[in-house]
Design an enzyme around this catalytic site. Structure first.
Site, PDB file in Angstrom:
ATOM      1  N   ASP A 102       0.937  -1.218   0.049  1.00 47.29           N
ATOM      2  CA  ASP A 102      -0.148  -0.055   0.074  1.00 47.29           C
ATOM      3  C   ASP A 102       1.020   1.459  -0.041  1.00 47.29           C
ATOM      4  OD1 ASP A 102      -1.518  -2.034   0.833  1.00 47.29           O
ATOM      5  OD2 ASP A 102      -2.136  -1.231   2.715  1.00 47.29           O
TER       6      ASP A 102
ATOM      7  N   GLU B  32     -10.335  -2.816   4.039  1.00 48.88           N
ATOM      8  CA  GLU B  32      -9.128  -2.229   4.469  1.00 48.88           C
ATOM      9  C   GLU B  32      -8.840  -0.681   3.938  1.00 48.88           C
ATOM     10  OE1 GLU B  32      -6.256  -5.931   4.792  1.00 48.88           O
ATOM     11  OE2 GLU B  32      -6.487  -5.173   2.626  1.00 48.88           O
TER      12      GLU B  32
HETATM   13  C1  FRU Z   1      -3.595  -3.777   2.579  1.00 50.30           C
HETATM   14  C2  FRU Z   1      -3.125  -4.090   4.052  1.00 50.30           C
HETATM   15  C3  FRU Z   1      -3.370  -3.136   5.108  1.00 50.30           C
HETATM   16  C4  FRU Z   1      -2.480  -3.123   6.005  1.00 50.30           C
HETATM   17  C5  FRU Z   1      -1.317  -3.633   5.148  1.00 50.30           C
HETATM   18  C6  FRU Z   1       0.029  -4.180   5.672  1.00 50.30           C
HETATM   19  O1  FRU Z   1      -3.089  -4.053   1.633  1.00 50.30           O
HETATM   20  O2  FRU Z   1      -3.420  -5.616   4.289  1.00 50.30           O
HETATM   21  O3  FRU Z   1      -4.699  -3.454   5.671  1.00 50.30           O
HETATM   22  O4  FRU Z   1      -2.396  -2.179   6.741  1.00 50.30           O
HETATM   23  O5  FRU Z   1      -1.533  -4.022   4.015  1.00 50.30           O
HETATM   24  O6  FRU Z   1       0.963  -4.184   4.954  1.00 50.30           O
END
Ligand code: FRU
Length: 613
Positions: free
Chosen positions: A154, A324
């Site tokens: 992300d 998310e």
């Molecule tokens: C989304 C996610 C988020 C989390 C991050 C961990 O891709 O799963 O929810 O904060 O990646 O790397």
């Protein structure tokens, strides 16, 4: 010549077959084996970096970095067992002048101490004052943001200040698979050229540093100074909780708030997005209650004490997988003086074509509760921001200039992100996009995602141009640029009123092809990557994705951005968008257009070669 460079030279020479250079004995370290799964590696050299040998297929070893006998950091690295795929640097600068020992526990003990000693890593540690980050992999994007090496997921924490676009990202500095989540940091003054900066927030006792956001505290509500940059992020240890960090140097370094965590819940919640609500004169924070499929909305006057106001989403929209990376912002509706709130909800799996995707809701928000609009049938409709497979964790910049709502997403999919055929780095971000709201002919409001205007800076030469042509069943073919492996932007207006469907095909002489098909009857554009090149690294990769074109007149305008391993299609100024990865065995060299029945009118056709950034 350092290890990465040697390894990559070999990759270039042998295509993707990787052979590690032979290393006979570790230099600059002493290895003491303590048992079948435990060894100490003492650093006895004063170089800047300890180079750690990685084998992608190994399991993570847990490494406690002992500095003068105390645990300074814990990192997880896939230490090489039978061969070294590449080396990653561990920076010893902060520990200069101290005794550094790596206390290494490998996940499964070997059968005997003799077998344990056979792991190739023990002979492959190296010391170096330099680390060559020049990346020569053939699928490394030429004009997309990507880390210099290591794994990225992300984008997060983005904010704009003093002419700079700050971009943080979920980063593993110690390998090209997910692990050791840290906020990597890049900055740009034009959203196109990115400078890589030192990592901004590292894991600590509360856990790894998952996604989150930043806001500028211009009137010092949190007490860290006027214009402090405040980050709120998820600390992911045994459980997930929300933490605060502040920066007084424009987001370059952060101080972790000693009172962390600032939000705790008794179930999984993550990825806080914080923003100043001008109407209520309070901070709002939206948090993904991941497994409950809802977004929690909080408010605060000081960013440290948060009051839970409401939850949004139970039973609404796409409900599979986890929710998310939320975002919540207000936007004007194009052509009206009305504004609406948009709630972004990234969801994985259960995206529109399997795996990851970004859905959104349009509605109203009063600082406490978000209420989604319903459609004619009284239902809250499911809407997707991008109709490709490789668009996830999309969130927007805080404080962007000129009331812009600029977004960026992770250009991959959790279904196969760790298996894509790259090695020194994994994943790039999408091109930046400007989110807007428009009313489509079906009467519904939708979010558009237009390419950010700065992307025109990437154009180099106009290599093809055609003002107007009528094309029938015989395909008309255009050459793609030859420089920089054919990276380009293709622009065209299509009038398909007199045709049943229009095919646009990108191809090379290896037989790889991507077929885009516009169907004016079903008002759709499809993207077929089933024969686009290397597709067999995951059964989920070969796919046909389909976007609604939101028109009722058989006409669309397209902008296609073709980088070394991705294609982004923007239609009608972002009213429909598709982002898909592709791994052609050789660069695509041609773009052809044909009509399935009748004829298609093509106007304002242009191909620009692109600059490498
Ligand atoms: C989304 C996610 C988020 C989390 C991050 C961990 O891709 O799963 O929810 O904060 O990646 O790397």
């Amino acid at each position: 010549m350092n290890k990465i460079f040697k390894s990559l030279t070999t990759i270039m020479a042998l295509g993707m077959i990787l052979t590690a250079p032979t290393v006979l004995a570790s230099k600059g370290v002493e290895v003491n084996h303590l048992g079948v799964n435990n060894a100490l590696v003492r650093v006895i050299d004063t170089s800047k970096y300890l180079l750690l040998p990685v084998q992608e297929a190994s399991d993570d070893a847990k490494i406690n970095i002992l500095v003068d006998g105390n645990i300074a950091e814990t990192i997880y690295v896939r230490l090489a067992k039978s061969k070294t795929d590449y080396w990653i640097p561990f920076d010893l600068t902060p520990y200069k002048g101290h005794n550094v020992i790596l206390d290494i526990v490998i996940p499964q003990g070997r059968g005997s101490i003799r077998e344990a000693k056979d792991d190739v890593c023990w002979k492959a540690f190296e010391m170096s004052d330099t680390f060559d980050t020049t990346n020569r992999e053939k699928y490394r994007p030429a004009f997309h943001h990507t880390p210099l090496y290591g794994w990225m997921n992300d984008p997060n924490g983005m904010f704009y200040q003093n002419g700079k676009w700050h971009l943080y990202y979920q980063y593993n500095p110690y390998g090209s698979k997910w692990q050791n989540m840290t906020w990597g940091h890049s900055v740009s003054s034009d959203l196109v050229n990115w400078e890589h900066l030192p990592n901004a927030i590292k894991p600590n006792g509360l856990g790894a540093v998952f996604s989150g956001s930043c806001a500028l505290d211009s009137s010092n509500t949190a007490g860290f100074g006027n214009d402090a940059v405040i980050a709120l992020y998820t600390s992911a240890g045994t459980s997930q909780m929300q933490s605060l960090a502040s920066s007084n140097d424009n987001g370059h370094t952060f101080d972790i708030y000693p009172g962390n965590p600032v939000i705790t819940l008794d179930s999984e919640a993550r990825d806080p997005k914080v923003f100043w609500n001008h109407d209520t004169q309070e901070w709002n924070l939206i948090l993904a209650h991941a497994l409950e499929h809802e977004m929690l909305i909080f408010s605060s006057s000081d960013m440290k004490n948060w009051v839970l106001q409401s939850g949004f989403g139970k039973g609404l929209g796409a409900q599979g997988g986890v929710w998310e990376c939320p975002d919540l912002f207000e936007l004007p509706v194009q052509g009206t003086d009305m504004t609406k709130w948009v709630l972004l909800c990234n969801i994985n799996p259960d995206g529109p074509f399997g795996g990851s995707g970004t859905q959104y809701f349009i509605g109203d928000f009063d600082g406490k509760t978000f209420k989604a609009d319903t459609d004619e049938s009284g239902q809250v409709p499911i809407k997707w921001l991008d109709y490709g497979k490789d668009h996830y964790a999309t969130v927007t910049w805080s404080n962007a200039p000129d009331n812009r709502r600029t977004a960026i997403g992770w250009m991959s999919n959790w279904q196969y992100a760790a298996d894509v055929p790259t090695q020194q780095f994994r994943s790039a971000n999408t091109l930046p996009r400007e989110i807007g709201l428009f009313r489509a002919p079906d009467g519904e409001l939708y979010a558009s995602c237009a390419p950010s205007p700065e992307l025109e800076l990437l154009r180099d030469n106009l290599t093809e141009r055609l003002n107007r042509a009528t094309i029938r069943q015989k395909a008309r073919s255009f050459s793609l640029p030859t420089v920089h492996d054919g990276i380009c932007e293709i622009i065209l207006d299509i009038d398909a009123c007199k045709s049943s469907a229009v095919d646009m095909v990108l191809s090379n002489n290896q037989g790889d092809k991507v077929i885009l098909q516009y169907n004016p009857q079903s008002h759709t554009l499809s993207f077929d990557r089933t024969e686009s090149g290397i597709v067999d690294f995951s059964e989920n990769f070969p796919a046909i994705t389909i976007a609604p074109t939101h028109e009722d007149n058989g006409k669309i305008s397209l902008r296609l951005f073709i980088d070394r391993s991705s294609i982004e299609v923007f239609g009608n100024d972002g009213q429909f968008v598709m982002t898909n990865l592709v791994f052609p065995t050789a660069p695509y060299t041609a773009f052809s257009i044909s009509a399935q029945k009748g004829s298609v009118k093509v106007e304002n056709f242009k191909i620009y070669s692109m600059k490498e950034v």
